[in-house]
Write an enzyme that holds these catalytic residues in place. Structure first.
Site: not given
Length: 387
Positions: A150, A152, A258, A270, A277-278
């Protein structure tokens, strides 16, 4: 109605969840692989274990006998959750949801093949040669991601053939759980990305937060803003896909779903079965409840009649510049001089280059553009140095 909550993962998102749960009178035990993690600093109790060790996880569950098991990260032996549900524990949102969403292969196949959601073309590979074969089908450019990861971690964009071997190495060394199978995705030439925070309730309809736009670097979120610019047609399509996939996975809680937006289409990307987090932009008071309050209320079975957009907002991450044992934070006074602003310093005990150590927040209920709010959030973040 005081419940005992076992939070598996104790990062910054977990910390805000603990605060939200405690404001509703709940008792929280946090778990992570290292001591002093952010959520541990505000919880009633803590445990330090390797959550990829299924036996250690079993011991913690047996010791505390929680009413709710709430995963916050991917690096967990999630197949144990099915057994916990059989034993009568409530897993959030559900054992199936946690298992499927912790593994990109399971969730992508579910979305694309079972539910027929629009996704990028993709192939799987478990060797360097397999990666090369997948690329001949998918084409260049393409995106390579570990299946179990996750934020990235281990993710790369292949732009030329010279990028293939480094991408393979990164996928095997930088993922959450080490070496693993990978997914090779078609690179979608998208105009923007959004997170659609989706709330599924024990009794009550599925609700959607106003869409959140975000920008990433190194596969990780750098900025987010709410509301994101999206057409009514695209928003309806995203909501239909989000409701379909969350209904299939089952359970109650908040989901970060997302999507990629092109000029005309919406592609499912996803989803995470927990606060996203966003979604930290909601800490700027953009909604009637922030995402952590929504998650806490939902997992406790408390009704949420509606989610209202209160004002516009933006967030920008505060990153560490160096590696060290004791974070040195400077510039809080300068950041706090900014109007219509707020911030969170997460309290992580160790710095690593590019590690997220805090978030800058800004908001406006005036006729101020999202573009201006984004610039202000980045400016606030730039005034704080962590090394």
């Amino acid at each position: 109605m005081r419940k005992k909550i076992l939070l598996l993962g104790s990062g910054e998102l977990g910390k805000e969840f603990v605060i939200a749960a405690q404001r509703l009178g709940q008792y929280v035990i946090t778990v992570d692989s290292y001591d002093g993690a952010p959520a541990m600093q505000v919880a009633h109790e803590k445990e330090v274990i390797d959550m990829l060790d299924g036996d250690a996880l079993d011991r913690v569950v047996a010791k505390h006998k929680p009413d709710l098991i709430v995963p916050e990260i991917e690096a967990i032996r999630t197949e144990r959750f099915y057994e916990y549900e059989k034993q009568g524990y409530q897993v959030v949102p559900s054992a199936k949801a946690a298992n499927f969403t912790m593994n990109r292969k399971a969730i992508r196949d579910l979305a694309s093949q079972t539910l027929n959601l629009k996704t990028a073309k993709y192939k799987y590979a478990s060797t360097l040669e397999g990666l090369k074969e997948a690329i001949t089908t998918i084409g260049i450019p393409c995106v390579v991601k570990p299946l179990m990861s996750s934020s990235g971690k281990g993710q790369s964009v292949i732009k030329t053939e010279l990028d293939i071997e480094p991408a393979w190495i990164a996928s095997q060394t930088k993922g959450r759980t080490g070496a693993s199978e990978i997914i090779v995705e078609e690179f979608i030439s998208f105009e923007s990305e959004i997170t659609l925070l989706t709330v599924t309730q024990k009794s009550g309809r599925t609700l959607f937060c106003p869409p959140i736009g975000h920008r990433q670097e190194r596969g990780d979120y750098q900025e987010s803003w709410q509301p994101a610019e999206i057409s009514d047609t695209q928003l309806k399509s995203a909501q239909e896909m989000a409701e379909k996939v969350t209904k299939e996975l089952g359970g109650a809680g908040i989901w970060g779903v997302e999507f990629f937006l092109t000029k005309d289409d919406v592609y499912f990307s996803e989803l995470s079965p927990r606060p996203h987090d966003t979604g930290m932009v909601t800490l700027a008071g953009t909604q009637s409840f922030n995402e952590f309050e929504l998650h806490a209320r939902t997992v406790l079975g408390l009704p949420i009649p509606e989610i209202l957009l209160v004002r516009k907002g933006a967030s920008a991450v505060i990153l560490a510049q160096t590696e060290g044992q004791v974070p040195n934070i400077q510039g809080l006074d300068k950041a706090c001089e900014m109007p219509e602003s707020d911030l969170r310093i997460f309290g992580k005990p160790i710095t690593k280059k590019y590690r997220r150590m805090g978030v800058a927040l800004t908001y406006s209920d005036k006729d101020e553009s999202i573009s201006m709010l984004r610039k202000r959030a980045v400016l606030i973040a730039s005034k704080i140095k962590v090394d």
